[in-house]
Design a protein around this motif. Structure first.
Motif, PDB file in Angstrom:
ATOM      1  N   SER A  33      22.409 -31.811 -29.313  1.00 37.03           N
ATOM      2  CA  SER A  33      21.255 -30.924 -29.389  1.00 37.03           C
ATOM      3  C   SER A  33      20.696 -30.672 -27.996  1.00 37.03           C
ATOM      4  CB  SER A  33      20.172 -31.548 -30.268  1.00 37.03           C
ATOM      5  OG  SER A  33      19.590 -32.673 -29.622  1.00 37.03           O
ATOM      6  N   LEU A  34      19.931 -29.588 -27.883  1.00 39.90           N
ATOM      7  CA  LEU A  34      19.262 -29.287 -26.624  1.00 39.90           C
ATOM      8  C   LEU A  34      18.335 -30.428 -26.224  1.00 39.90           C
ATOM      9  CD1 LEU A  34      18.292 -25.554 -27.285  1.00 39.90           C
ATOM     10  CD2 LEU A  34      20.118 -26.377 -25.784  1.00 39.90           C
ATOM     11  N   ALA A  35      17.606 -30.957 -27.201  1.00 36.67           N
ATOM     12  CA  ALA A  35      16.650 -32.021 -26.904  1.00 36.67           C
ATOM     13  C   ALA A  35      17.340 -33.277 -26.409  1.00 36.67           C
ATOM     14  CB  ALA A  35      15.814 -32.328 -28.142  1.00 36.67           C
ATOM     15  N   SER A  36      18.463 -33.637 -27.020  1.00 36.28           N
ATOM     16  CA  SER A  36      19.137 -34.868 -26.610  1.00 36.28           C
ATOM     17  C   SER A  36      19.724 -34.731 -25.206  1.00 36.28           C
ATOM     18  CB  SER A  36      20.234 -35.239 -27.610  1.00 36.28           C
ATOM     19  OG  SER A  36      21.283 -34.283 -27.608  1.00 36.28           O
ATOM     20  N   MET A  37      20.309 -33.551 -24.884  1.00 37.73           N
ATOM     21  CA  MET A  37      20.864 -33.356 -23.546  1.00 37.73           C
ATOM     22  C   MET A  37      19.760 -33.339 -22.495  1.00 37.73           C
ATOM     23  SD  MET A  37      24.010 -30.661 -24.088  1.00 37.73           S
ATOM     24  CE  MET A  37      22.977 -29.355 -24.771  1.00 37.73           C
ATOM     25  N   LYS A  49      17.198 -21.610 -27.270  1.00 32.88           N
ATOM     26  CA  LYS A  49      16.420 -21.826 -28.494  1.00 32.88           C
ATOM     27  C   LYS A  49      16.573 -20.640 -29.438  1.00 32.88           C
ATOM     28  CE  LYS A  49      12.304 -22.353 -26.999  1.00 32.88           C
ATOM     29  NZ  LYS A  49      10.855 -22.553 -27.114  1.00 32.88           N
ATOM     30  N   ARG A  50      17.163 -20.857 -30.584  1.00 30.16           N
ATOM     31  CA  ARG A  50      17.303 -19.771 -31.560  1.00 30.16           C
ATOM     32  C   ARG A  50      16.009 -19.540 -32.323  1.00 30.16           C
ATOM     33  NH1 ARG A  50      23.314 -20.594 -34.264  1.00 30.16           N
ATOM     34  NH2 ARG A  50      24.498 -20.048 -32.394  1.00 30.16           N
ATOM     35  N   ASP A  51      15.256 -20.615 -32.547  1.00 29.08           N
ATOM     36  CA  ASP A  51      13.985 -20.524 -33.254  1.00 29.08           C
ATOM     37  C   ASP A  51      12.868 -20.658 -32.233  1.00 29.08           C
ATOM     38  OD1 ASP A  51      11.779 -20.659 -34.861  1.00 29.08           O
ATOM     39  OD2 ASP A  51      12.487 -22.330 -36.098  1.00 29.08           O
ATOM     40  N   GLN A  52      12.166 -19.570 -31.961  1.00 32.62           N
ATOM     41  CA  GLN A  52      11.117 -19.596 -30.956  1.00 32.62           C
ATOM     42  C   GLN A  52       9.922 -20.444 -31.376  1.00 32.62           C
ATOM     43  OE1 GLN A  52      11.445 -18.415 -27.829  1.00 32.62           O
ATOM     44  NE2 GLN A  52      13.549 -18.080 -28.534  1.00 32.62           N
ATOM     45  N   ARG A  53       9.886 -20.850 -32.640  1.00 34.59           N
ATOM     46  CA  ARG A  53       8.828 -21.750 -33.086  1.00 34.59           C
ATOM     47  C   ARG A  53       9.141 -23.195 -32.715  1.00 34.59           C
ATOM     48  NH1 ARG A  53       8.968 -20.104 -39.256  1.00 34.59           N
ATOM     49  NH2 ARG A  53      11.173 -20.382 -38.704  1.00 34.59           N
ATOM     50  N   GLN A  54      10.356 -23.440 -32.288  1.00 30.79           N
ATOM     51  CA  GLN A  54      10.761 -24.779 -31.886  1.00 30.79           C
ATOM     52  C   GLN A  54      10.049 -25.191 -30.607  1.00 30.79           C
ATOM     53  OE1 GLN A  54      14.834 -25.053 -30.696  1.00 30.79           O
ATOM     54  NE2 GLN A  54      14.825 -27.267 -30.462  1.00 30.79           N
ATOM     55  N   HIS A  55       9.473 -26.370 -30.593  1.00 30.53           N
ATOM     56  CA  HIS A  55       8.807 -26.903 -29.409  1.00 30.53           C
ATOM     57  C   HIS A  55       9.792 -27.852 -28.719  1.00 30.53           C
ATOM     58  CE1 HIS A  55       5.050 -25.055 -30.595  1.00 30.53           C
ATOM     59  NE2 HIS A  55       5.171 -25.588 -31.791  1.00 30.53           N
ATOM     60  N   LEU A  56      10.647 -27.276 -27.905  1.00 27.50           N
ATOM     61  CA  LEU A  56      11.717 -28.050 -27.290  1.00 27.50           C
ATOM     62  C   LEU A  56      11.178 -29.114 -26.342  1.00 27.50           C
ATOM     63  CD1 LEU A  56      14.719 -28.560 -26.883  1.00 27.50           C
ATOM     64  CD2 LEU A  56      14.739 -26.685 -25.210  1.00 27.50           C
ATOM     65  N   GLY A  75      16.040 -28.504 -17.660  1.00 23.69           N
ATOM     66  CA  GLY A  75      16.762 -27.362 -18.214  1.00 23.69           C
ATOM     67  C   GLY A  75      17.775 -27.885 -19.211  1.00 23.69           C
ATOM     68  N   ALA A  76      17.849 -27.267 -20.375  1.00 25.52           N
ATOM     69  CA  ALA A  76      18.807 -27.692 -21.404  1.00 25.52           C
ATOM     70  C   ALA A  76      19.405 -26.452 -22.044  1.00 25.52           C
ATOM     71  CB  ALA A  76      18.123 -28.564 -22.460  1.00 25.52           C
ATOM     72  N   GLU A  77      20.724 -26.405 -22.114  1.00 29.21           N
ATOM     73  CA  GLU A  77      21.375 -25.192 -22.605  1.00 29.21           C
ATOM     74  C   GLU A  77      22.634 -25.476 -23.421  1.00 29.21           C
ATOM     75  OE1 GLU A  77      20.093 -22.408 -22.547  1.00 29.21           O
ATOM     76  OE2 GLU A  77      19.126 -21.921 -20.654  1.00 29.21           O
ATOM     77  N   ARG A  78      22.859 -24.637 -24.390  1.00 27.73           N
ATOM     78  CA  ARG A  78      24.177 -24.411 -24.970  1.00 27.73           C
ATOM     79  C   ARG A  78      24.408 -22.928 -24.745  1.00 27.73           C
ATOM     80  NH1 ARG A  78      22.339 -27.503 -29.614  1.00 27.73           N
ATOM     81  NH2 ARG A  78      22.111 -25.514 -30.688  1.00 27.73           N
ATOM     82  N   ALA A  79      25.039 -22.582 -23.643  1.00 27.27           N
ATOM     83  CA  ALA A  79      25.107 -21.189 -23.204  1.00 27.27           C
ATOM     84  C   ALA A  79      25.754 -20.286 -24.240  1.00 27.27           C
ATOM     85  CB  ALA A  79      25.844 -21.084 -21.877  1.00 27.27           C
ATOM     86  N   HIS A  80      26.648 -20.830 -25.071  1.00 27.46           N
ATOM     87  CA  HIS A  80      27.283 -20.004 -26.098  1.00 27.46           C
ATOM     88  C   HIS A  80      26.305 -19.642 -27.209  1.00 27.46           C
ATOM     89  CE1 HIS A  80      27.829 -24.286 -26.891  1.00 27.46           C
ATOM     90  NE2 HIS A  80      27.841 -24.015 -28.167  1.00 27.46           N
ATOM     91  N   ASP A  81      25.098 -20.249 -27.205  1.00 29.39           N
ATOM     92  CA  ASP A  81      24.082 -19.917 -28.200  1.00 29.39           C
ATOM     93  C   ASP A  81      23.119 -18.835 -27.730  1.00 29.39           C
ATOM     94  OD1 ASP A  81      25.083 -21.757 -29.917  1.00 29.39           O
ATOM     95  OD2 ASP A  81      23.504 -23.254 -29.622  1.00 29.39           O
ATOM     96  N   GLY A 114      24.843 -28.352 -21.429  1.00 30.46           N
ATOM     97  CA  GLY A 114      24.450 -29.411 -20.519  1.00 30.46           C
ATOM     98  C   GLY A 114      22.958 -29.479 -20.329  1.00 30.46           C
ATOM     99  N   GLY A 115      22.536 -30.492 -19.619  1.00 31.57           N
ATOM    100  CA  GLY A 115      21.134 -30.672 -19.302  1.00 31.57           C
ATOM    101  C   GLY A 115      20.976 -31.090 -17.860  1.00 31.57           C
TER     102      GLY A 115
END
Length: 293
Positions: A57-61, A90-97, A145-151, A168-169
């Motif tokens: 997940s973005l958060a874990s990375m 972030k696909r869900d903008q309501r997510q508080h990453l 910074g945290a990304e899954r660029a393919h998302d 990566g993060g």
């Protein structure tokens, strides 16, 4: 002279990058950097996406990179006052990453804020962190910074740049210091990355020849190198970060990840001036000068 304002300044104390599908070791980096030329290395096989069922997940990375950045200088995450997180994934903008990253760090609850500034996101988050520290609002800030660029769904992730998207993060730990370590960035839309970068160097009160390292949002391909040579007039021996050649493009997270890789290969760059350029799909450009930890 590196420009700063006031008597209290923010400095980058440490940096860390987390590559979920590639272990970075100095031996693997030999020859991965060049100041000039067009010998772009392709990412290693398998770095264009995670193996099935292993995606993090973005958060874990982000949290792994943040915890590592603090641990590298012996700072307990309980002593970190604020966590800023920039991401395009972030696909869900309501997510508080940022809260999700902060919750994964050991310690008491702390301030956490998401920063959404498209391709210039890391530079924007770094500037916000600089302001919070220099204004004495907080003593220690983690910028992540945290990304899954393919998302991301951007042209960059789709591969039109010729780069492999990656996950990566990356994180930097900011602390207060007596000398300025981060200059306020230059922003722009419709300009070239090199034009914005040149404005950032001028804003820092420096000459382009003072810059010892160039770290870009994506792999600095031949076009970027040519712009750097003609518009920036960087020193001939400037070191250009090529982390994306090895790991693929991790979008916003690529800047701190690339700094960590750069310093692993070239520890002598510690304390030198680096120019950070976030341009991505060129939706929003940002560049700033920092002193490497």
């Amino acid at each position: 002279m590196f420009v700063g304002w006031g008597s209290r300044h923010a400095q980058i104390r440490s940096v860390a990058g987390y590559h979920p599908h590639r272990a970075i070791v100095p031996a693997a980096l030999s020859g991965a950097y060049a100041a000039q030329g067009d010998q772009a290395r392709r990412p290693a096989a398998g770095t264009d996406g995670p193996p099935p069922g292993t995606e993090e997940s973005l958060a874990s990375m982000g949290a792994r990179a943040a915890a590592d950045a603090a641990a590298r200088v012996g700072v307990d995450t309980d002593d970190v006052d604020c966590v800023l997180v920039a991401s395009l994934s972030k696909r869900d903008q309501r997510q508080h990453l940022a809260h999700a990253v902060a919750d994964r760090l050991e310690g008491t609850p702390r301030a956490a804020l998401d920063v959404d500034a498209t391709s210039g996101g890391f530079c924007s988050a770094l500037e916000l962190g600089r302001c919070l520290v220099s204004a004495s609002t907080y003593d220690r800030v983690l910028v992540v910074g945290a990304e899954r660029a393919h998302d991301t769904g951007t042209a960059e992730a789709a591969g039109t740049t010729g780069l492999h998207s990656a996950a990566g993060g990356g994180a930097v730990l900011l602390e207060a210091g007596d000398e300025p370590g981060i200059c306020t960035p230059a922003w722009g839309e419709g300009a070239t990355p090199a034009q914005v970068a040149r404005a950032a160097v001028k804003r820092a009160g420096l000459r382009t020849q003072d810059i010892r390292a160039l770290v870009s949002h994506r792999h600095p391909d031949g076009r970027v190198r040519r712009e750097a040579a003609t518009l920036l007039s960087l020193a001939r021996d400037v070191t250009v970060a090529h982390d994306a050649c090895l790991s693929g493009s991790a979008s916003i997270a690529s800047i701190p990840m690339a700094i960590a890789t750069l310093l692993a290969e070239f520890p002598a760059l510690s304390g030198e001036l680096a120019l950070l350029v976030g341009f991505g799909a060129e939706l929003s450009l940002a560049a700033q000068v920092v002193r490497l930890p």
